[in-house]
Structures are given as C-alpha cells and as structure tokens.
Design an enzyme around this catalytic site. Structure first.
Site, PDB file in Angstrom:
ATOM      1  N   GLU A   1      13.223  64.807  22.334  1.00 10.62           N
ATOM      2  CA  GLU A   1      13.342  63.427  22.061  1.00 10.62           C
ATOM      3  C   GLU A   1      12.703  62.814  23.040  1.00 10.62           C
ATOM      4  O   GLU A   1      13.087  62.596  24.122  1.00 10.62           O
ATOM      5  CB  GLU A   1      14.890  63.024  21.918  1.00 10.62           C
ATOM      6  CG  GLU A   1      15.831  63.926  20.890  1.00 10.62           C
ATOM      7  CD  GLU A   1      16.974  63.319  20.909  1.00 10.62           C
ATOM      8  OE1 GLU A   1      17.665  62.894  19.677  1.00 10.62           O
ATOM      9  OE2 GLU A   1      17.479  63.424  22.015  1.00 10.62           O
TER      10      GLU A   1
ATOM     11  N   ASP B   1      17.156  67.476  24.673  1.00  3.57           N
ATOM     12  CA  ASP B   1      17.935  66.189  24.649  1.00  3.57           C
ATOM     13  C   ASP B   1      17.375  65.170  25.223  1.00  3.57           C
ATOM     14  O   ASP B   1      17.230  65.573  26.446  1.00  3.57           O
ATOM     15  CB  ASP B   1      19.410  66.685  24.575  1.00  3.57           C
ATOM     16  CG  ASP B   1      20.340  65.287  24.258  1.00  3.57           C
ATOM     17  OD1 ASP B   1      20.369  65.039  23.139  1.00  3.57           O
ATOM     18  OD2 ASP B   1      20.892  64.864  25.255  1.00  3.57           O
TER      19      ASP B   1
END
Length: 711
Positions: free
Chosen positions: A438, A409
């Site tokens: 990400e 994340d």
C-alpha cells in the site's frame, strides 16, 4: 524496577553533546558549570547555549572525545547535585547508526555444537541478563551476558534448553526492563515469553510453488485464516484454524466444493492471508471470545497462536502453519503473507522500545513519536538495524516457511531503500516472489523522496502497488459510500476508466501515468478494508432491484480481471460478499466477517461467470501484457460514443475486443470488420465462443462487459 533520585535531567543527544534541563525549583535553574564522570574522574563540560523553556533552563553542553556506551555516566552541577546521563536523541543520529551497525545473522537464539547461544543488539544498555526457566511453574535462572562489539550482548550455554522459556533483562537509563527477544521464533500462549525450540522438528517436504514468469500472470485472492472456514456450512473440520484453511476436498451443504479446493477450482494463482504472525487482540486461550484482523503485531517471526489447535504448545502453531503452506503448494497455488512492519501494537510495551528506547520509531521535530500510521507509532525503517530486522524477517519467512510473496501493509511509511533491499533479498533466494504494498503517502517524518509511495514507483520498479485510482475510478470513492464509479454507471469517467483498464501507464495522456510498467499495478475494487462492493451497492442503489445491483457488481469485478496489471479479489467477492454494512470490521464478530459459503451456492451463476472471466484472462495473453511498450503497440481505443468503452487488442496470436456498457440502456455499436465470436457478454463467460456476430452491428446489453474474439 530501579528508580533514581534526580535533581535535574541530562540527555546524550549527539555523540559529544549533552542537553541538561534544570527546573526553576532547583537553584532557580541556574548553574555556571557542569561535569561528567564515569568513575572518580570528572570531565568539565563546555556550555554552548543556555535557553529558558517554560519552568526550566536548558543547557547545551559539549565534551571532548566520545563516551563509552555500555557503562553508566553521571552529570554533576556546581551545587553538588547529580543525575544519570540518559540516552537521548543520539540514537537517531547517523553516527550512532554507523558505529553500531551489526552485520551478523545470529541475533536471537542459535545452536552450535552442544551449545545454545543467545545474542541481543542493545548498544545503549549498561547491563543485559538472560532469564531462563524450564516452564512457567519453575524458578527463573538469571545469567549475565557479555558486551561485544557493535552493541551486541551474548552468552552461550553448554546444555540442551529445548522448551525452556526465555527473555532478556535490559538496563537502560538506570532502569531494568524485561523484554521478549525481537528475533523470537516460538512463544508461549499470547506471546508472553520466548521459547527455545528445534525448528528441524517441524521440517516438512517443503513443496515449492512454480514461479510465475511475470507478476501480471498472478490472480490474488485475499482472505483471513479464521474467516475462510469458520462458517458452520464450510464443510471444514478444523474451522478457523491453520489446519482448516489447508483442508482439501471439503464440501458445503449443497455437496459442492468449498475452502481451498474451491479457490483452486476458481482459477486463482495466489491466496493472500491477512497477518498470521503473532498479534494482539485475540486471547489465544479463548479465541472464540474475540476477533481481530491481525494488524496489531507483537512478534514478527512467530506464527499467531489463535489459529493453532494448541496455543500452549510452542511447536503446534509452527508445524500447523507449515502444513497449511504445504497443502496450498500441493495444489499448485502460492501463498502471500500480509506483513505489518510499519508499526507495532503498543510502542511502550514492544520489545524494540524496551531494549533500545527511541531507536526503532520515528520522532517528530519536537521529539514526540510520529503517527503517520494512525496507531501511535511509525517504525523507522531508514535506520540501519531497523532495516536489517525487516530484511532478516522476510528472509526467515522465505527460508523457513517457503512463502511465495509479501503484501506490505501501509508500505508508504517504509523507505525506498528498505523495500529495494527486501526485493534484492527475495530475488537472491527464489524466483518469482511477489511483492506488493500500500503505497499511500502518510504524514511521517521521512523526506517525501524516500517514501515507498506510488509517487516514487520508479524508485521501486519491481514492487507492485495497490492502485487506489483504479479502485475509485471503477467503483467510486471508498470513503464516500454513495459515490459511483464508472462500473456503477458514472458516465463521466469513460476516459479515466480507459486509463486504468490499460494499466495506469499513461495510455491516453502521459501526464496521467501512475506506473512505468503494468507489473507495478495491483487492480482491485474490494479488499478487507472498508465496505464490500455489495454493501456499497446497497448504499448507491438501495431502491434498485437486487438483479441490477448484481449486474453492477459483476461488471466491476469483471473489469478488475480483464485490466492490465495484477488482479486482486477479496474472498467472497465472486458471490457478493456482505459484511451487513459494516465498513470497518477489524474486530467485529465472526457473523460479520465469516465467508458465507451458502452465498456461494445461492449465487452459483455469478461464481461460474467470474470463473469464466478468469479463464479468459489466463488463456489470452492480451489481458496480461508485460510492458508499457506492448500495451501502446497492441491496444487501440475504439471510438464508441460515451458511456461505451472499447479496446481492440491486436497481437500476432489473436484479435480481441473488450467492450463495456456501464449504462442502464441497450447501446448499439459498429464493430470493426470480420466475424466475431462472443466469449463473454452479460450472461456467460468462457474461452470458447457461445455465438458469433456476422453483421457489423452489435447491441450491448445494459450494465455489461463483452469480450469478442475474431474468427
């Protein structure tokens, strides 16, 4: 806890630099001399600089040699006033990092012959105690710990402490704080206390997932443990729990397969779960009352309790998560864990901040915690013991739970060196561990060249990145509900679509290249974040016939599955998942977030179509090319007039055409010569041709994806 009467403040900001703040209200903020003492002997400080800031005078002072961490120091001024020397910015210096880096793999609780050992890294503490109690209702026993090299404190006890609750009491800056062990492996309900368990009691056969040859062979299906089975019609017994997500051969009200067996039947290779390490936001003792995605990490090495049958039993969550992973492996699928190392839930309440205040988090140029994550804190992965914690945690999940991949994340908050260390650790333990993240460029005080972002993909070549350019080109902007991408009929994006469909490797123009290799590129148009594709289509085409919206949806999902790179689907995307227009459902109720298994029956035709496209991807390697060189050598752009996009794939094994018509009109094209079998058109998809085209002329249905195989 403790409080100190302070006339003024003093901070250790470098190994031999003290910053002293004297308020104007105290001797007008003036002193011509300062001294430092750890015992009766006072050492004079040299004043290097004096400046006035607001209602204080600030003195930068220097002393010879270095202080001895682990003991209290006091600062005196010429007026006889004194204050304790607090640990300041010194902990964010390279010299501090070098001095206190600890290589050992025994932090937390370890077991040796007939004894239980506790170790805590707390270099700035002047005292550490272990707090033990047999259960919540018993008196606590407080045991002094001994300081060792590298700022580690330890104690070993010659007794069986299974089920004992424990925490650490840490004295820093004259204040005692209680903290849960950062390396804790088991906890009480809601993670309030650590618990000592014997992990061998939870050992399972540990079925292994056969590693993939290349990341592009993966097809990822993202879901949330609770969403996956909580629906009344899921046919699952243990709804919303680890055990429920692992149930096999479950059926919906129509008698058709649901749950894990359905995912296997679809042709998926990896199921990716939103965070299942211990998180805040759901009361584990009353989980039905709250909902959360899980991006509020509390304890990084402990499973979340709200998904277990008994959150009060520390073994329950561990054994049940292991059983879930084993069940997934038993049907030949891999498990990807969503990890949130970029921030903690509340910085001030985290074990990291209580134990070594200021070390684990980034601070901006004026000394305040930075906030690139948008949740009030950024984890300082570039510091040696923070990097070690992240790598140790990844290693633990691999070794203890047999995870097959990690989704990072907000990976752009982390640094390149840490991500490469993670990759190296994974490779040393197992083949084919997927790592994706990400790589967004976020405003955190890390030099741009060190960020694990898409812009730095060449520095982390073995890690996949979510391709937001693909997402926004094919679907339209995620942040503008009404913006339409290529698959939603935007005829101006043909060139951009060709670029992302061929893996974003600079196929048409090298200047547009995002990635060096297709295995770095994760293609998606929908995930847990933002609106579902169906809800976006409700906005873009509110007046259109639902059948038209379904066609656009099918086309966008089809492009994800047949593009070069790693395809990523959001659970339920194949049956037009809706969240009733909710664009940020991170704590919305189950009725918004649940996977509606009735829709699977209602839109069975679309599910079958998506299943057919998955089988095409898996059968024909031209949709899973390994290298940029292969893509350049074997894909040829076909010159059809816009908005039609066509690619010819010429491999030694087969010749295949992919041709897309995103417009609402029938389009006539001229095919390369030969007889072409139709594997996919607007209605059907599968690995054997339903029909053949004998003429050079072919008519493309509106809003359709077509796959043709040369006979």
């Amino acid at each position: 806890m403790n409080s100190v009467d302070r006339n003024f403040f003093a901070y250790l900001d470098e190994m031999n630099i003290v910053t002293i703040l004297l308020p104007h209200s105290y001797h007008h903020g003036l002193s011509s001399a300062f001294y430092m003492a750890a015992d009766a002997v006072k050492t004079p400080l040299a004043i290097l600089e004096k400046t006035e800031i607001e209602d204080h005078f600030k003195y930068i002072c220097q002393f010879e040699r270095e202080i001895s961490f682990g003991r209290p120091y006091w600062i005196f001024d010429e007026h006889g006033g004194k204050t304790d020397l607090q640990i300041g910015a010194v902990i964010r210096t390279d010299r501090f990092d070098e001095k206190f880096y600890y290589e050992g793999n025994d932090l937390g609780v370890t077991f040796h012959a007939e004894q239980t050992c506790f170790k805590l890294w707390a270099p700035t503490a002047t005292g550490v105690k272990l707090k033990l109690r047999p259960s919540a209702n018993d008196y606590s026993e407080i045991i002094k710990m001994r300081r060792e090299d590298f700022g580690v404190w330890s104690v070993c006890l010659h007794r069986d402490l299974e089920f004992y609750q424990y925490s650490f009491l840490v004295l820093v800056n004259q204040e005692w704080r209680e903290a849960v062990d950062p390396y804790v492996k088991a906890v009480t309900a809601n993670g309030e206390q650590g618990v000592i368990v014997k992990l061998e009691k939870t050992a399972r056969p540990g079925l292994k997932f056969p590693p993939l040859e290349n990341p592009v062979d993966a097809i990822i299906y993202e879901t949330h443990i609770r969403d996956f089975t909580i629906d009344d019609n899921s046919g699952v017994k243990n709804k919303g729990l680890y055990l429920g997500a692992g149930e096999l051969d479950t059926n919906g009200t129509d008698g058709e397969v649901t749950g894990l067996s359905y995912v296997k039947d679809l042709g998926i290779t990896h199921i990716e779960f939103l965070p299942f390490n211990d998180f805040a936001g759901v009361d584990e003792l009353n989980p039905a009352k709250q909902y959360n995605w899980g991006y509020n990490p509390l304890h990084f090495n402990t499973p979340e309790g709200s998904y277990s049958t008994d959150p009060s039993n520390p073994y329950s969550r561990i054994a049940e998560l292991k059983k879930l992973i084993d069940q997934i492996h038993s049907i030949g699928l891999g498990v990807i864990m969503d990890v949130v190392f970029n921030h903690v839930y509340i910085r001030e309440q985290s074990s990291f901040e209580k134990i070594v205040p200021g070390y684990y988090f980034r601070h901006n140029e004026i000394g305040l915690p930075s906030n690139g994550t948008g949740v009030g804190n950024d984890v300082a992965s570039e510091r040696k013991m923070v990097r070690k914690f992240i790598v140790d945690s990844v290693r633990y999940w691999l070794e203890e739970y047999h995870i097959d991949g990690f989704r990072f994340d907000l990976m752009g908050i982390l640094d390149v060196t840490t991500m490469n260390e993670v990759r190296k650790t994974c490779d040393s333990l197992s083949k084919g561990i997927l790592i994706i993240g990400e790589g967004w460029n976020l405003n955190t005080p890390l030099p741009p060249a060190q960020k694990a972002t898409i812009a730095n993909q060449a520095k982390i070549p073995e890690i996949g990145q979510f391709n937001d350019k693909f997402r926004d080109t094919i679907k339209g902007s995620t942040f503008n509900l009404f913006d339409k991408g290529f698959a939603l009929g935007n005829e101006h994006l043909v060139d951009a679509a060709m670029e992302v469909i061929t893996g974003s490797i600079g196929f048409t123009k090298k200047s547009t290249r995002l990635f060096n290799n297709p295995s770095q590129c994760v293609n998606y148009v929908e995930c847990h974040d933002n609106h579902t594709l169906w809800d976006k289509l409700q906005g873009c085409y509110s007046e259109a016939d639902p059948a038209v919206r379904q066609k656009y949806h099918r086309l966008a999902t089809g492009i994800v599955l047949l593009s070069q790179g790693i395809p990523f689907l959001h659970s339920g995307q194949e049956f037009f998942r809706t969240k009733q227009g909710d664009g940020n459902s991170y704590r919305s109720p189950d009725r918004i977030n649940l996977l509606d298994w009735e829709r699977k029956s209602k839109y069975k035709d679309n599910v079958e179509y998506i299943k057919g496209l998955i089988s095409i991807r898996q059968k024909f390697s031209c949709f899973r090319m390994r290298t940029t060189e292969e893509i350049r050598a074997q894909i040829q752009a076909l010159s059809f007039s816009a908005p039609v996009l066509g690619c010819l794939y010429q491999s030694p094994m087969e010749e295949v055409i992919l041709v897309i018509n995103p417009s609402s009109k029938v389009q006539r094209i001229i095919l390369p010569e030969g007889e072409w079998g139709i594997l996919a058109n607007h209605k059907n998809a599968g690995i054997s041709a339903k029909d053949y085209i004998n003429s050079e002329e072919y008519f493309l249905d509106p809003i359709s994806l077509n796959v043709l195989l040369k006979k």
